[in-house]
Design an enzyme around this catalytic site. Sequence first.
Site, PDB file in Angstrom:
ATOM      1  N   TYR A 112       0.843  -1.173   0.092  1.00 26.58           N
ATOM      2  CA  TYR A 112       0.150  -0.037   0.088  1.00 26.58           C
ATOM      3  C   TYR A 112       1.049   1.378  -0.151  1.00 26.58           C
ATOM      4  CZ  TYR A 112      -4.402  -2.637   0.511  1.00 26.58           C
ATOM      5  OH  TYR A 112      -5.321  -3.567   0.332  1.00 26.58           O
ATOM      6  N   SER A 113       0.517   2.122   1.117  1.00 23.69           N
ATOM      7  CA  SER A 113       1.311   3.524   0.827  1.00 23.69           C
ATOM      8  C   SER A 113       2.798   3.489   1.057  1.00 23.69           C
ATOM      9  CB  SER A 113       0.633   4.538   1.687  1.00 23.69           C
ATOM     10  OG  SER A 113      -0.531   4.902   1.157  1.00 23.69           O
ATOM     11  N   ALA A 114       3.227   2.530   1.724  1.00 28.68           N
ATOM     12  CA  ALA A 114       4.596   2.541   1.973  1.00 28.68           C
ATOM     13  C   ALA A 114       5.351   2.510   0.491  1.00 28.68           C
ATOM     14  CB  ALA A 114       5.380   1.030   2.581  1.00 28.68           C
ATOM     15  N   LYS A 145       4.875   5.106  -1.219  1.00 31.14           N
ATOM     16  CA  LYS A 145       5.112   6.469  -1.320  1.00 31.14           C
ATOM     17  C   LYS A 145       6.722   6.824  -1.014  1.00 31.14           C
ATOM     18  CE  LYS A 145       0.282   8.485  -0.615  1.00 31.14           C
ATOM     19  NZ  LYS A 145      -0.387   7.325  -0.448  1.00 31.14           N
TER      20      LYS A 145
END
Length: 390
Positions: free
Chosen positions: A67-69, A71
Site C-alpha cells: 500500500y502507501s509504503a 510512496k
Amino acid sequence: MTTIDGEVEAGFERVREAFAANFSQRGDIGAAVCVYQYGRPVVDLWGGIAHLETGRPWTRDTLQLVYSATKGATATAAHMLAERGALDLDAPVAKYWPEFAAHGKADIPVRWLLPHQAGLIALDQPVPLNQALAWHPMVAALAAQRPLWTPGTGHGYHGRTWGWLVGEVIRRVSGRTPGRFFAEEIAAPLGLEFFIGLPAAERDRVSRMVYRRPDVDLTTVAAESIPDELRELVAAWRDPNSFSNRAYAVTEPAEIDFDSPEVQAAELPTSNGIGTARALARMYAALIGKVNGFRLLTPETLKAATKEQASGKDQVMVIPSRFSAGYMLPTEAMPMTGPDAFGHTGRGGSLGFADPEHGIAFGYAMNHIIGGTDDVRAASLVDAVRKSLM
C-alpha cells in the site's frame, strides 16, 4: 506455533521475539521483517502463510503489496531527479506539465505536491477504475481539477491522488513512467525485488491479503457513546462529502481490489508497490549510506529531502501528521527509532523507514490488513529495534 525462518545477528534477538509474538499474540498471518544497520542486514526474518485458501507458506521470496509504503519509493525517485538537476522542486508543476496550470494551479510548485499541500485530494468527477489504471485519463482529470483548499495553506493526506501527481512529474521530466524509472534507477542497481507495476511472471509469488473487519463499527455507534478524542474523526467518516472520504473515492468504483492481476500490473505509485521487506529495508539503507558501494542520494540532498515541510492537524486524516518532501516524519503515534528518522507507512501496518542517526533501515510487510490504534505489530518491531540499540 508459527515457524520463524531467517537470520538475526547477535544483539538483535529482541526483534525475533517481537516478530514471533506478532503471530502468537497480535494477528499476523504471513509477514516478513528486515533491518539493515550501516549498510548490511542484521535481521532478515519471515514466517506464516502467504495464501490462506491454499495454505501456501510465506518463504524468503514471497512478495507482498505494501500500500502507501510505496510512496517512499516514489519520493526517492523524485529526489534523484532533483539531485541530477533535471527537476527543480521550487519550480511550478506547470513548467513540466503545462496542462496542470488549469483552475488557478499555474503557480503551485512541485514542492507542494510532495508534502500533501496542493489541495488536490479528490476529484469533482471520479474516473472509471479501468481508465485510472491506464494512467492518462486520471492524469488529465487531475490537471483539470480545482484545488479543494488554497494550495500551500494547509496539508491533507493525498492518499490516492499523490501517486498520479508526483508520478506524472517524474514521467514528464524523465521520459519514463515512475515504475520504469524505479526499476531502472533504484531496483536494478540495488538488486531490489520491489515493483511498481508487477510483471506477470512474478504474480505467483505474491501473497494474498486478508482483511480484518473491525470489532466495532464506530460509524454506527450513537454519537454520545463515542470517546471525545474520536468524535471529530468519526464525524468525518460518517460524512460522505468529508475530505476523509472523498480522498479515497477518486475512482468509480471507489473500492479497489489490490489483489487483482489488473491492479497489481498497473502503476499506482501511491499504493501498489509489491516487494519484500528486505527490499524496503535495503532501499532505505541506500538512502542513508552505501549498500555494496551504491548510494541513492548524497547527504546534502537527503538532508533537504527529509526536512519538515508540513505538520499539524491533517485535513484528511483528522489527526496530527508530519511530512517532509514525500516522506512521513516521526510523530508521537509513530516514533520510528529516533527524531531524525523518515519513511512511510502503508495501509494495515506495512512500514519502511531509515534512521540516519543510528544507521538503521527497516522494512516490514504483512498480509493481514488490520490497521487502527489497536494494531501494534509494526510498533512492536520498531520498539524491539530501538531497545536493541541501547
